[in-house]
Design a protein around this motif. Structure first.
Motif, PDB file in Angstrom:
ATOM      1  N   VAL A   3      25.352  -3.329  16.119  1.00  0.00           N
ATOM      2  CA  VAL A   3      26.697  -3.682  15.428  1.00  0.00           C
ATOM      3  C   VAL A   3      26.790  -5.048  14.710  1.00  0.00           C
ATOM      4  O   VAL A   3      27.725  -5.546  14.486  1.00  0.00           O
ATOM      5  N   SER A   4      25.863  -5.417  14.360  1.00  0.00           N
ATOM      6  CA  SER A   4      25.703  -6.739  13.568  1.00  0.00           C
ATOM      7  C   SER A   4      24.480  -6.338  12.764  1.00  0.00           C
ATOM      8  O   SER A   4      24.326  -5.463  12.557  1.00  0.00           O
ATOM      9  N   ARG A   5      23.544  -7.474  12.776  1.00  0.00           N
ATOM     10  CA  ARG A   5      22.400  -6.992  11.958  1.00  0.00           C
ATOM     11  C   ARG A   5      21.282  -6.143  13.018  1.00  0.00           C
ATOM     12  O   ARG A   5      20.378  -5.607  12.355  1.00  0.00           O
ATOM     13  N   ARG A   6      21.519  -6.414  14.354  1.00  0.00           N
ATOM     14  CA  ARG A   6      20.463  -5.768  15.176  1.00  0.00           C
ATOM     15  C   ARG A   6      20.877  -4.591  15.658  1.00  0.00           C
ATOM     16  O   ARG A   6      20.211  -3.397  15.708  1.00  0.00           O
ATOM     17  N   GLY A   7      22.156  -4.315  16.226  1.00  0.00           N
ATOM     18  CA  GLY A   7      22.231  -3.057  16.949  1.00  0.00           C
ATOM     19  C   GLY A   7      23.865  -3.010  17.316  1.00  0.00           C
ATOM     20  O   GLY A   7      24.423  -2.065  17.460  1.00  0.00           O
ATOM     21  N   GLY A   8      24.468  -4.160  16.967  1.00  0.00           N
ATOM     22  CA  GLY A   8      26.026  -4.033  17.363  1.00  0.00           C
ATOM     23  C   GLY A   8      26.775  -4.594  16.255  1.00  0.00           C
ATOM     24  O   GLY A   8      26.791  -4.060  15.306  1.00  0.00           O
ATOM     25  N   SER A   9      27.712  -5.549  16.511  1.00  0.00           N
ATOM     26  CA  SER A   9      28.621  -5.712  15.336  1.00  0.00           C
ATOM     27  C   SER A   9      29.348  -7.126  15.473  1.00  0.00           C
ATOM     28  O   SER A   9      29.770  -7.389  16.448  1.00  0.00           O
ATOM     29  N   ARG A  10      28.948  -8.013  14.518  1.00  0.00           N
ATOM     30  CA  ARG A  10      29.430  -9.252  14.497  1.00  0.00           C
ATOM     31  C   ARG A  10      29.482  -9.773  13.171  1.00  0.00           C
ATOM     32  O   ARG A  10      28.436  -9.689  12.459  1.00  0.00           O
ATOM     33  N   GLY A  11      30.523 -10.698  12.745  1.00  0.00           N
ATOM     34  CA  GLY A  11      30.184 -11.118  11.491  1.00  0.00           C
ATOM     35  C   GLY A  11      29.972 -10.411  10.295  1.00  0.00           C
ATOM     36  O   GLY A  11      30.104  -9.223  10.544  1.00  0.00           O
ATOM     37  N   ASP A 377       9.309   4.329  18.812  1.00  0.00           N
ATOM     38  CA  ASP A 377       8.732   5.509  19.579  1.00  0.00           C
ATOM     39  C   ASP A 377       9.416   6.911  19.285  1.00  0.00           C
ATOM     40  O   ASP A 377       8.769   7.904  19.573  1.00  0.00           O
ATOM     41  N   VAL A 378      10.823   6.875  19.170  1.00  0.00           N
ATOM     42  CA  VAL A 378      11.577   7.917  18.810  1.00  0.00           C
ATOM     43  C   VAL A 378      12.583   7.758  17.957  1.00  0.00           C
ATOM     44  O   VAL A 378      12.997   6.299  17.701  1.00  0.00           O
ATOM     45  N   ALA A 379      13.167   8.776  17.269  1.00  0.00           N
ATOM     46  CA  ALA A 379      14.461   8.510  16.399  1.00  0.00           C
ATOM     47  C   ALA A 379      15.624   9.057  17.029  1.00  0.00           C
ATOM     48  O   ALA A 379      15.406  10.156  17.797  1.00  0.00           O
ATOM     49  N   ALA A 380      16.810   8.702  16.507  1.00  0.00           N
ATOM     50  CA  ALA A 380      17.974   9.337  16.958  1.00  0.00           C
ATOM     51  C   ALA A 380      19.264   9.208  16.035  1.00  0.00           C
ATOM     52  O   ALA A 380      18.921   8.068  15.295  1.00  0.00           O
ATOM     53  N   PRO A 381      20.064   9.971  16.206  1.00  0.00           N
ATOM     54  CA  PRO A 381      21.513   9.718  15.205  1.00  0.00           C
ATOM     55  C   PRO A 381      21.965   8.506  15.547  1.00  0.00           C
ATOM     56  O   PRO A 381      22.330   8.334  16.384  1.00  0.00           O
ATOM     57  N   GLY A 382      21.957   7.580  14.314  1.00  0.00           N
ATOM     58  CA  GLY A 382      22.884   6.272  14.350  1.00  0.00           C
ATOM     59  C   GLY A 382      23.698   6.355  13.307  1.00  0.00           C
ATOM     60  O   GLY A 382      24.579   5.424  13.078  1.00  0.00           O
ATOM     61  N   GLY A 383      23.822   7.380  12.443  1.00  0.00           N
ATOM     62  CA  GLY A 383      24.704   7.217  11.109  1.00  0.00           C
ATOM     63  C   GLY A 383      24.064   6.631   9.948  1.00  0.00           C
ATOM     64  O   GLY A 383      23.381   5.898   9.913  1.00  0.00           O
ATOM     65  N   CYS A 426      36.546   5.414  17.950  1.00  0.00           N
ATOM     66  CA  CYS A 426      36.015   4.680  16.746  1.00  0.00           C
ATOM     67  C   CYS A 426      34.921   5.113  16.251  1.00  0.00           C
ATOM     68  O   CYS A 426      33.702   5.422  16.917  1.00  0.00           O
ATOM     69  N   TYR A 427      34.609   4.966  14.939  1.00  0.00           N
ATOM     70  CA  TYR A 427      33.493   5.334  14.057  1.00  0.00           C
ATOM     71  C   TYR A 427      32.670   4.350  13.922  1.00  0.00           C
ATOM     72  O   TYR A 427      32.919   3.213  13.510  1.00  0.00           O
ATOM     73  N   GLN A 428      31.183   4.195  14.175  1.00  0.00           N
ATOM     74  CA  GLN A 428      30.421   3.070  14.085  1.00  0.00           C
ATOM     75  C   GLN A 428      29.129   3.709  13.476  1.00  0.00           C
ATOM     76  O   GLN A 428      28.594   4.884  13.718  1.00  0.00           O
ATOM     77  N   GLN A 429      28.345   2.954  13.251  1.00  0.00           N
ATOM     78  CA  GLN A 429      26.951   3.166  12.731  1.00  0.00           C
ATOM     79  C   GLN A 429      25.971   2.200  12.927  1.00  0.00           C
ATOM     80  O   GLN A 429      26.354   0.954  13.018  1.00  0.00           O
ATOM     81  N   GLY A 430      24.651   2.614  13.115  1.00  0.00           N
ATOM     82  CA  GLY A 430      23.671   1.233  13.422  1.00  0.00           C
ATOM     83  C   GLY A 430      22.656   2.074  14.676  1.00  0.00           C
ATOM     84  O   GLY A 430      22.846   2.826  15.170  1.00  0.00           O
ATOM     85  N   THR A 431      21.513   1.236  14.590  1.00  0.00           N
ATOM     86  CA  THR A 431      20.670   1.739  15.727  1.00  0.00           C
ATOM     87  C   THR A 431      21.187   1.399  17.112  1.00  0.00           C
ATOM     88  O   THR A 431      20.702   1.989  17.974  1.00  0.00           O
TER      89      THR A 431
END
Length: 512
Positions: A3-11, A377-383, A426-431
């Motif tokens: 949601v931010s640059r790594r996996g979550g969400s901020r700024g 190691d693996v991939a998965a749906p992140g959007g 809520c809809y989100q995207q990211g690793t």
């Protein structure tokens, strides 16, 4: 982070040469001044030499002008607080101490992913939408991600075993959400934000939204309401390491893994990067003390049979060939620095951790997803809201649970959804969204095999559909790495490569 640059969400952040805005799904974090230099009380990690007794830590900390917050004797790490500006220096001189550092400046942020800006559109209220094979809850027809990894077909064989416990190390979870309440294990939940665990689901309540989203992907109940998780019959513990602003301080990360290790957790999901330094470098004394403590905690959990699953990040960076870090420290003012493979991302690049990259509905790598032949190691749906819009995924993002109290606060208007029952999503995207899919599949595997730790990691990599590096990577030309500015590239063959690892996870293979 997702949601931010790594996996979550901020700024907000800028991804790539075309200045794609990484929208803030959460409130912007405001960094505080370093208490160790202002005279205010600050938290410290005191790292003793490995396998050194911490029995005298209380006296040593008191003599240096501090108080012990928590002692993690199995990994020889102590969390302390002090208002003394020379506390760290004094502790470094104490017998057996390897390093001591204030953590006030050292936070990481969840990253929901690089996303295009959303405009207008009020909260949507919807009646039931047509379900999908094996997925029959009211919003299941919107779960392209679950269809893509054959979750419905898998549920005809197993929906998971209630004896399996997934620890979601995140911003907590909404234990009252009707899609999560049936599966929340309150006794295994805790708030670790202070560095010392406060037990219970109430203490671990989500004040951000990110943790509730990842928890829903893992274990939302198959109850006719809203969505269905990958493993809707397993139990889930909210282990709160991130605060309301989405920052994860080192003491919280250490506490979380120690808690998970000692409370029967089988799998942890980690949708963030630990420490404010995206890349942690062994030749920096402050970074070394922090990532030593974090890595010891992760290793302790792994030795207890915990499988650690982690998001690769949303920088579009090649983690296996790092050259620059333009992101860190992300809780203050990032400073461009030259790095090498002596620097690594925690937890994704810690040995034994399953690193997860993100895919969209066309089963391409998501434009923002970081990657690396040695890291994924693996991939998965992140959007993917730019390159992979389809009829099934018209906005490209992943739908999951969100706290009702935060829906209009931390979920952007165009992403909000309220189903007929009144439950909120809520809809989100990211690793950050990809990692919980993989963690959920791991929970299904554990349910049918009983495997743990390294064996479970190997099982997960086998329960995949290999995806080769694309012959044409021109669509990614507009999204160079955030940190090094380099063009994205894919190394490896169909069975193992830097973009998809062993392949995209497959829930049906997991239980078959």
């Amino acid at each position: 982070m997702s949601v931010s640059r790594r996996g979550g969400s901020r700024g907000t952040a800028v991804l790539g040469a075309v200045a794609v805005v990484a929208a803030a799904a959460l409130a912007t974090g405001v960094a505080s001044a370093d208490a160790s230099t202002t005279g205010a009380s600050s938290t410290y990690l005191v790292v003793y030499k490995e396998k050194t007794s911490t029995s005298g830590a209380g006296s040593a900390v008191a003599a240096a002008g501090g108080q012990v917050v928590a002692t993690y004797a199995p990994i020889s790490v102590v969390v302390a607080r002090s208002a003394s500006p020379d506390f760290a220096a004094k502790m470094r001189r104490a017998t057996g101490v390897e390093g001591a550092v204030a953590t006030t400046r050292f936070a990481s942020a969840v990253d929901g992913g690089a996303v295009s800006a959303d405009t207008a559109a009020a909260t949507q209220t919807t009646a039931n939408v047509a379900g999908l094979p094996g997925l029959n809850d009211s919003l299941s027809g919107l779960q392209w991600d679950m269809t893509q990894i054959k979750v419905g077909e898998a549920h005809a064989i197993s929906t998971g075993d209630p004896s399996i416990l997934v620890g979601d190390i995140d911003t907590g979870l909404d234990y009252t959400h009707p899609d999560l309440a049936p599966n929340v294990d309150s006794a295994a939940s805790a708030n670790c934000v202070s560095g010392a665990p406060v037990p219970g689901a109430v203490a671990a309540a989500d004040d951000n939204g990110h943790g509730t989203h990842t928890a829903g992907t893992i274990a939302a109940a198959a109850n006719g309401i809203g969505i269905v998780g990958v493993a809707p019959s397993v139990k889930i513990a909210g282990i709160k390491a991130g605060n309301a602003d989405g920052f994860f301080f080192p003491e919280a990360v250490v506490c979380s893994f120690m808690w998970a290790a000692d409370h029967g957790v089988d799998v942890t999901n980690n949708s963030y990067f630990a420490d404010p330094w995206l890349f942690n470098c062994r030749n920096d004394a402050e970074q070394r003390a922090i990532w030593t403590a974090e890595r010891r905690a992760i290793k302790y959990a792994q030795n207890k049979g915990v499988l650690v699953v982690a998001a690769a990040g949303n920088q579009a960076d090649d983690l296996s060939h790092p050259t620059q870090d333009a992101t860190s420290p992300d809780d203050t003012n990032p400073v461009l620095r030259t790095i090498s493979n002596a620097c690594a991302v925690v937890p994704t690049e810690v040995p034994g951790v399953v690193g997860v990259s993100a895919t969209g509905n066309k089963q391409m790598k998501s434009f923002y997803s970081s990657y690396g032949i040695s890291a994924v190691d693996v991939a998965a749906p992140g959007g993917d809201s730019i390159l992979q819009l389809t009829p099934a995924a018209p906005n490209g993002r992943v739908l999951s649970t969100w706290p009702a109290a935060l829906l209009t606060v931390t979920c952007l208007p165009a992403r909000r959804l309220v189903d007929a029952s009144g439950a909120t999503y809520c809809y989100q995207q990211g690793t950050s969204m990809a990692s919980p899919h993989a963690a959920g599949v791991a929970a299904l595997i554990a349910s049918v095999t009983g495997d743990t730790g390294g064996a479970l990691a190997a099982d997960l990599q086998r329960a995949t559909n290999p995806i080769a590096c694309p012959a044409d990577i021109s669509p990614y030309a507009f999204f160079p790495g955030v940190d090094d500015g380099a063009a994205q590239r894919c190394q490896g063959g169909r069975g193992q490569n830097g973009w998809f690892g062993a392949g995209e996870v497959d829930a049906l293979k997991a239980v078959g």
